[in-house]
Design a protein around this motif. Structure first.
Motif, short mmCIF file in Angstrom:
data_model
loop_
_atom_site.label_atom_id
_atom_site.label_comp_id
_atom_site.label_asym_id
_atom_site.label_seq_id
_atom_site.Cartn_x
_atom_site.Cartn_y
_atom_site.Cartn_z
N ILE A 147 27.44 39.67 19.95
CA ILE A 147 28.28 38.47 19.81
C ILE A 147 28.45 37.78 21.17
CG2 ILE A 147 30.59 37.64 19.20
CD1 ILE A 147 30.66 39.86 17.08
N HIS A 164 30.39 45.21 12.01
CA HIS A 164 29.24 45.49 11.16
C HIS A 164 29.40 44.78 9.82
CE1 HIS A 164 26.65 48.46 8.73
NE2 HIS A 164 25.86 47.59 9.32
N GLN A 165 28.73 43.65 9.69
CA GLN A 165 28.80 42.81 8.49
C GLN A 165 27.37 42.50 8.05
OE1 GLN A 165 31.72 42.11 7.04
NE2 GLN A 165 32.84 43.15 8.68
N PRO A 166 26.70 43.47 7.43
CA PRO A 166 25.27 43.28 7.14
C PRO A 166 24.97 42.13 6.18
CG PRO A 166 26.08 45.33 6.19
CD PRO A 166 27.17 44.80 7.05
N THR A 204 25.26 36.07 21.94
CA THR A 204 25.17 34.87 21.09
C THR A 204 26.00 33.73 21.68
OG1 THR A 204 24.82 36.20 19.10
CG2 THR A 204 25.58 33.94 18.78
N PHE A 223 21.16 35.10 9.49
CA PHE A 223 19.79 35.19 10.00
C PHE A 223 18.83 34.43 9.09
CE2 PHE A 223 15.61 37.01 10.61
CZ PHE A 223 15.52 37.08 11.99
N GLY A 264 25.59 38.96 8.20
CA GLY A 264 24.55 38.90 9.23
C GLY A 264 23.20 38.52 8.66
N LEU A 300 23.38 35.64 16.19
CA LEU A 300 24.64 36.11 15.62
C LEU A 300 24.40 37.00 14.41
CD1 LEU A 300 27.71 36.11 15.60
CD2 LEU A 300 27.63 33.98 14.28
N GLY A 301 23.45 36.60 13.58
CA GLY A 301 23.15 37.40 12.40
C GLY A 301 22.72 38.81 12.75
N LEU A 331 25.79 40.86 13.96
CA LEU A 331 26.65 41.30 12.86
C LEU A 331 25.96 42.34 11.98
CD1 LEU A 331 28.22 37.88 11.76
CD2 LEU A 331 29.23 39.65 13.22
N TYR A 332 24.68 42.18 11.77
CA TYR A 332 23.94 43.14 10.96
C TYR A 332 23.98 44.54 11.59
CZ TYR A 332 20.28 44.96 7.94
OH TYR A 332 19.58 45.70 7.02
N GLN A 333 23.90 44.57 12.93
CA GLN A 333 23.89 45.86 13.62
C GLN A 333 25.28 46.33 14.05
OE1 GLN A 333 20.96 46.28 16.69
NE2 GLN A 333 19.42 45.10 15.58
#
Length: 196
Positions: free
Chosen positions: A160, A85-87, A163, A94, A90, A148-149, A152-154
């Motif tokens: 991944i 989780h890297q908002p 992706t 995006f 991400g 990918l964005g 990572l956001y979610q």
């Protein structure tokens, strides 16, 4: 010891449907575009190359929306994994991916974006400005960054993996499409030189 099945629920039907949708789209448009180049099916059905190309553009665009929706549904069904989780990252990926995709569409127009060259609708010269000065295939790599964005956001490991599938399919699509498209333009150049 953790394994991938701890972070991805492979039993979810939505994950399988998403993977199929991701695979279907580039296979579909390559088959249809090659058939159009060889037999001009869509040109004959719709009365002109432009009408045929617009129909294919609408179809590809609609399939892309459906694919993205199915991807979102698949991620909803998947477990959350905090380290993924890297908002901020991400969101940045995006955003940059969207800039690549949208600016590419703007630079190429409808027929340039949606395989107009297979219909005989050729551009006068290659587009070399942004975003093509960043990458030769901004739509493909921008779309990959979008996938990918979102993952990572979610915080979804399954995103991944999907992706990675997008990346592999687009990589193969480019190996298939680029030489064919180059030959279309080379053929045009040969025909022009004969007429001079």
């Amino acid at each position: 010891m953790a394994n991938l099945a701890d972070f991805v629920d492979f039993s979810q039907k939505s994950l399988q449907v998403s993977a199929l949708s991701i695979a279907f789209n580039p296979i579909f448009w390559n088959i249809v575009a090659r058939a159009e180049y060889r037999k001009h099916y869509l040109t004959r059905i719709f009365g002109s190359p432009y009408n045929g190309c617009y129909f294919l553009a609408f179809t590809i665009f609609t399939l892309g929306i459906a694919r993205d929706h199915v991807y979102q549904l698949a991620l909803t069904d998947q477990p959350y994994y905090a380290p993924v989780h890297q908002p901020l990252l991400g969101g940045a990926l995006f955003g940059f991916g969207s800039i690549l995709v949208l600016s590419s569409m703007w630079a190429l127009g409808v027929t340039g974006t949606y395989l107009g060259d297979y219909f005989g609708i050729l551009m006068d010269a290659p587009v070399t400005g942004f975003p093509f000065n960043v990458t030769g295939s901004p739509m493909y790599w921008g779309s990959t960054l979008n996938f990918l964005g979102v993952a990572l956001y979610q915080g979804k490991v399954a995103g991944i993996l999907l992706t990675a599938q997008v990346f592999v399919l687009y990589w193969f699509a480019l190996r298939w499409e680029d030489p064919f498209t180059a030959e279309i333009y080379a053929k045009r150049d040969r025909e022009r030189s004969k007429m001079q």
